[in-house]
Design a protein around this motif. Structure first.
Motif, PDB file in Angstrom:
ATOM      1  N   LYS A 158       0.837  -1.213   0.000  1.00 22.54           N
ATOM      2  CA  LYS A 158       0.000   0.000   0.000  1.00 22.54           C
ATOM      3  C   LYS A 158       0.868   1.258   0.000  1.00 22.54           C
ATOM      4  N   LYS A 159       1.955   1.223   0.779  1.00 18.04           N
ATOM      5  CA  LYS A 159       2.868   2.368   0.797  1.00 18.04           C
ATOM      6  C   LYS A 159       3.491   2.583  -0.580  1.00 18.04           C
ATOM      7  N   ASN A 171       0.908   4.025  -2.837  1.00 20.52           N
ATOM      8  CA  ASN A 171       0.708   5.439  -2.506  1.00 20.52           C
ATOM      9  C   ASN A 171       1.856   6.279  -3.071  1.00 20.52           C
ATOM     10  N   ARG A 180       1.321   6.630  -6.730  1.00 21.26           N
ATOM     11  CA  ARG A 180       0.287   7.629  -7.015  1.00 21.26           C
ATOM     12  C   ARG A 180       0.868   9.043  -6.954  1.00 21.26           C
TER      13      ARG A 180
END
Length: 127
Positions: free
Chosen positions: A74-75, A78, A81
């Protein structure tokens, strides 16, 4: 006080304008090249993040013992992104620089054509 000949003021004004445009053109080109380099780095970073995220997912699937790599994935996603967001901002800035460079070149050509034809520029005091 010196007396200016007719057209001398507009000639000086045109020379100053042309000089300023020629002074700005290399700076705009340099910034454009640097933005392009940063965009390429951002694309490479995004690709590396994608590869790392895929590798972490593969490692997680291959482990007999379950590791909780989801927070790390997830990091990474992120971070990816944010890299994409920065890349979009850089792309918009580069497009503005290209338009500015195009407008500088167009204005320089227009002023040169006006000077060569002997037409006074709008706003010049000697109409």
């Amino acid at each position: 006080m010196a007396v200016e000949a007719p057209g001398e003021s507009s000639s000086v004004q045109n020379l100053l304008s042309s000089g300023l445009l020629e002074l700005l053109r290399p700076a705009v080109r340099e910034v454009d090249q640097q933005v392009q380099g940063v965009r390429e780095s951002q694309l490479d970073l995004r690709e590396q993040i994608d590869n790392l995220a895929a590798e972490l997912c593969r490692i997680n699937e291959d482990q007999k013992m379950s590791l909780d790599l989801d927070p790390y994935v997830k990091k990474l996603l992120n971070a990816r992104r944010r890299v994409v967001l920065v890349n979009n901002i850089l792309q918009n800035a580069q497009e503005r620089l290209r338009r500015l460079n195009h407008n500088v070149a167009k204005e320089t050509a227009r002023r040169k054509a006006l000077l060569e034809s002997g037409i006074l520029l709008p706003g010049s005091p000697n109409k």
